[in-house]
Design an enzyme around this catalytic site. Structure first.
Site, short mmCIF file in Angstrom:
data_model
loop_
_atom_site.label_atom_id
_atom_site.label_comp_id
_atom_site.label_asym_id
_atom_site.label_seq_id
_atom_site.Cartn_x
_atom_site.Cartn_y
_atom_site.Cartn_z
CG ASP A 122 -5.69 -1.49 -6.30
OD1 ASP A 122 -6.62 -0.45 -5.75
OD2 ASP A 122 -4.46 -1.71 -5.78
CB CYS B 153 -0.92 0.10 1.18
SG CYS B 153 -2.16 1.34 1.60
CG HIS C 67 -5.33 -0.91 -2.33
ND1 HIS C 67 -4.24 -0.50 -3.03
CD2 HIS C 67 -5.08 -0.47 -0.97
CE1 HIS C 67 -3.50 -0.09 -2.50
NE2 HIS C 67 -3.91 0.05 -1.05
#
Length: 248
Positions: free
Chosen positions: A187, A131, A219
């Site tokens: 994502d 991330c 994600h």
């Protein structure tokens, strides 16, 4: 075989006056004597929480000295939260206060600290990030010490850089070692056109890289504590990470 490990919360001393600060960090390493490569583990916006610590433990059990520096040390010492919308918003606030030069100084301090461990292998350094940490891992790949990098779903690499300035992708020519990037095609934070632009930059600059695209993964697909966890994609990515880190 999974190795017996030792783990601790520790303090990583600053190395660069004016940029660095003493950081809290989480260290996990094999208990046995030997020579083990260093892996710097870079957090999501949720801080050095249980998931990041578990990953350090997992790496240590595979034969690595794993260190996770607290990247929000300057604004939120000890920051570690869960995955609610409120905690995500808070983490993003702290992410927005980070700066690339400070992050790189912190990573260099973490590398120096980890390499002083009694069973660390000299000169063998890898990096893995998720991330926000996936974006920071792309930055870390520009450091001469970092030989291999696994960057998971780092958003915004083609659109911004922590602290401002030209997007992080403009530093692609500075990447020294091997970089593998992991992304889910479901994502929303990394549109396909951004992923394609990232790949184009890596090709243009002749970097040693691979990009793995997981069709149905969202994600955060690697994190088994998030609703977006994708077991099949996570298992495949973990196998690839182990292959990548065997180069150290």
């Amino acid at each position: 075989m999974v190795l017996e490990i030792c783990r601790e919360v520790t303090i990583i001393p600053a190395r660069e006056p004016g940029l660095g600060v003493d950081l809290q960090g989480y260290l996990a390493r094999p208990r046995a004597a030997g020579s083990y490569p260093v892996i710097v583990v870079l957090q999501e916006v949720f801080g050095v929480n249980d998931h990041i610590r578990d990953l350090c433990d997992r790496l240590a059990g595979c034969g690595y000295v794993a260190i996770a520096p607290a990247l929000f040390q300057r604004t939120a010492p000890g920051f570690a939260v869960g995955y609610s919308a409120e905690e995500l918003a808070l983490g993003r606030q702290h992410k927005d206060l980070t700066k690339a030069d400070q992050l790189l100084a912190d990573i260099q301090a973490a590398i120096a600290f980890a390499q002083k461990q009694p069973n660390a292998k000299a000169g063998a350094v890898g990096c893995i990030g998720f991330c926000f940490g996936g974006h920071v891992a792309y930055l870390a790949a520009t450091l001469p010490q970092v030989a291999v990098t696994a960057a998971f779903y780092g958003a915004g690499i083609t659109t911004f850089c922590p602290g401002g300035g030209e997007p992080t992708v403009t530093r692609t020519s500075q990447i020294h070692g091997k970089l593998w990037f992991f992304a889910g095609l479901a994502d929303p934070l990394i549109p396909i056109d951004q992923l394609d632009r990232l790949e184009a930059a890596l090709v243009t600059h002749g970097r040693n890289f691979r990009i793995f695209r997981y069709r149905d993964a969202d994600h955060g697909f690697f994190c088994d504590r998030r609703s977006s966890y994708h077991p099949a994609a996570a298992a495949d990515a973990w196998k690839k990470v182990q292959t990548l880190f065997q180069d150290l």
